[in-house]
Design an enzyme around this catalytic site. Structure first.
Site, short mmCIF file in Angstrom:
data_model
loop_
_atom_site.label_atom_id
_atom_site.label_comp_id
_atom_site.label_asym_id
_atom_site.label_seq_id
_atom_site.Cartn_x
_atom_site.Cartn_y
_atom_site.Cartn_z
N SER A 66 1.02 -1.16 -0.07
CA SER A 66 0.06 0.18 0.07
C SER A 66 0.98 1.15 0.07
O SER A 66 0.43 2.30 -0.25
CB SER A 66 -1.09 0.18 1.30
OG SER A 66 -1.96 -0.77 1.06
N LYS A 69 0.30 3.84 -2.77
CA LYS A 69 -0.70 4.65 -2.79
C LYS A 69 -0.23 6.16 -2.63
O LYS A 69 -0.91 7.32 -2.62
CB LYS A 69 -1.82 4.62 -1.53
CG LYS A 69 -2.60 3.03 -1.79
CD LYS A 69 -3.70 3.15 -0.61
CE LYS A 69 -4.52 1.94 -0.84
NZ LYS A 69 -3.92 0.64 -0.42
N SER A 130 -5.96 3.34 4.28
CA SER A 130 -5.36 2.67 3.28
C SER A 130 -6.54 2.05 2.61
O SER A 130 -6.18 0.86 1.95
CB SER A 130 -4.27 1.84 3.79
OG SER A 130 -3.31 1.28 2.82
#
Length: 448
Positions: A66, A69, A130
């Site tokens: 993640s 991102k 997230s």
């Protein structure tokens, strides 16, 4: 199906913490001690100068999970800056994004279809919790499809100089977990790949280009659709309802992004600021959630405890024996030259004493005899002052690949007008007779 995240997330967090035997303890790294980071790859960067002060396998391409991102966040900010969208722009949730949101095996805030969500709502859920589905929804809004958004991600990575990087989706999930929704043009079995150096560079760009991003990443928990969403960054100061997380709190922490998949293990791109000094840290492929925060604390302690940003050379610095250069065809015989900005670096101990400066004059500005021709403007670049380091350890370079902070412009300190034609003519005549006289003297000397 909706899940009561307000009850589930805190319970999961507390359970994990109670099962863990590892806790972050305040650490102090002495200058003589090596920094041993228990992660596959790591890096520490001084945000003011971009100087890398620690690195371990920084160019190893690993799945960032993640932490991907961060690039999605960057492109959202860029789209807003360019007027393509605004924080109030609304969009609805596609079948693809909805299927990811309903999957309890990944981060999800429980999105609904046939409902308008603002960019701000989706962004906050992505940056704080997230959330994967909101990342996809934003990608589709900006580029039309996630496949097109991935192209934007890779183009921006190349523009930034992020080597050892390849994006295949906007979330950091494995493409194999996306079923029939694998972004067009990507390998169904591929994962995003990014090195610690590239992750730090991306974080550096986000923080410096869009510092308002930290206003969101520093939020420990928030409300979304009447439910509480929690930030997976345990190093933030969480509230009393999450008192078990306080052992992980790190003073000054305000971002940035955690990451976890089975393949990637546990990663964290963090940043903290103390007394006006900010460091960016990255750990990749740590063995546990707790370990990624423990190793991050080691890195940040090392930065804050061992290094101090010092102005090594001020703006207007001059080498004593080269403070001026001669001028041709000017009303002045010489012009002062000096650096146009200061050179600052994070140093420890007596490292500052090891820095020096060497001038490199431009062939376009100064002739082979070291002279510059009038007219001359104030602030005109005549070369560069190259900062040198004569010690054994000058760190690991700088995070920005296309900028060299050790190369400072050398500029003129005043303007010099071109002399008028009469004075130039007299000078030329004088030079003519001087040359004749010199020739005669040399000839006469040759007779004896």
């Amino acid at each position: 199906m909706r899940y009561n995240l307000k009850k589930i997330v805190p319970l999961l967090l507390v359970t994990v913490v109670m099962l863990s035997a590892i806790a972050i303890q305040p650490s102090s790294v002495n200058a003589a001690e090596p920094l041993d980071i228990e992660a596959e790859s790591a890096i520490l960067v001084d945000n003011e100068t971009g100087k890398i002060v620690y690195a371990k396998n920084p160019d190893m391409a690993l799945p960032p999970a993640s932490m991907t991102k961060i690039m999605t966040e960057y492109l959202v900010h860029e789209a807003i800056e360019e007027g393509q969208i605004s924080w109030d722009t609304t969009t609805q949730i596609s079948d693809y994004a909805y299927s990811i949101s309903a999957d309890t095996s990944s981060s999800g805030v429980g999105l609904e279809q046939n409902k308008d969500y603002t960019v701000k709502e989706l962004y906050d859920a992505m940056a704080i919790n997230s959330d994967n589905a909101t990342s996809i929804a934003l990608a589709e809004l900006i580029a039309g499809s996630e496949g097109e958004f991935v192209k934007m991600m890779n183009a921006k990575a190349e523009e930034m100089g992020m080597t050892d990087t390849e994006f295949v989706n906007s979330t950091g999930l494995a493409n194999s977990s996306l079923g029939d929704n694998v972004p067009e043009g990507t390998d169904p079995n591929a994962n995003n790949l990014m090195s610690a150096r590239s992750s730090a560079l991306l974080a550096y760009r986000l923080i410096n280009d869009y510092p308002e991003a930290l206003d969101v990443t520093k939020i420990p928990s928030a409300e979304f659709e009447g439910e509480t969403i929690t930030n997976w960054n345990w190093m933030l100061k969480h509230g009393e309802e999450s008192s078990s997380l306080q052992q992980f709190h790190y003073e000054g922490m305000d971002g940035l992004k955690t990451g976890h998949t089975d393949l990637a293990k546990y990663g964290f791109t963090g940043t903290a600021e103390r007394d006006g000094n900010r460091f960016i840290s990255v750990v990749m492929k740590a063995e546990s959630m707790e370990a990624r925060f423990q190793e991050t604390a080691k890195l940040l302690d090392y930065g804050f405890n061992q290094f101090e940003n010092q102005e090594i050379f001020p703006a207007g610095y001059q080498l004593e024996d080269k403070s001026s250069i001669p001028v041709l065809k000017g009303k002045e015989d010489s012009v002062q030259v000096a650096t146009d900005k200061a050179f600052t670096a994070p140093v420890r101990g007596e490292q500052a004493d090891n820095y020096g400066v060497e001038y490199q004059f431009s062939e376009d500005a100064v002739n082979e005899d070291g002279e510059i021709t009038a007219p001359i403007e104030k602030g005109e670049k005549v070369g560069t002052a190259e900062v040198t380091y004569n010690g054994d350890d000058d760190g690991y370079g700088y995070i920005m690949p296309d900028k060299n902070p050790k190369q400072i412009n050398l500029v003129t300190q005043s303007a010099v007008e071109k002399d008028n034609w009469f004075m130039l003519t007299l000078g030329a005549i004088g030079n003519f007779f001087t040359d004749i006289f010199s020739t005669v003297v040399d000839t006469v000397k040759g007779w004896f």
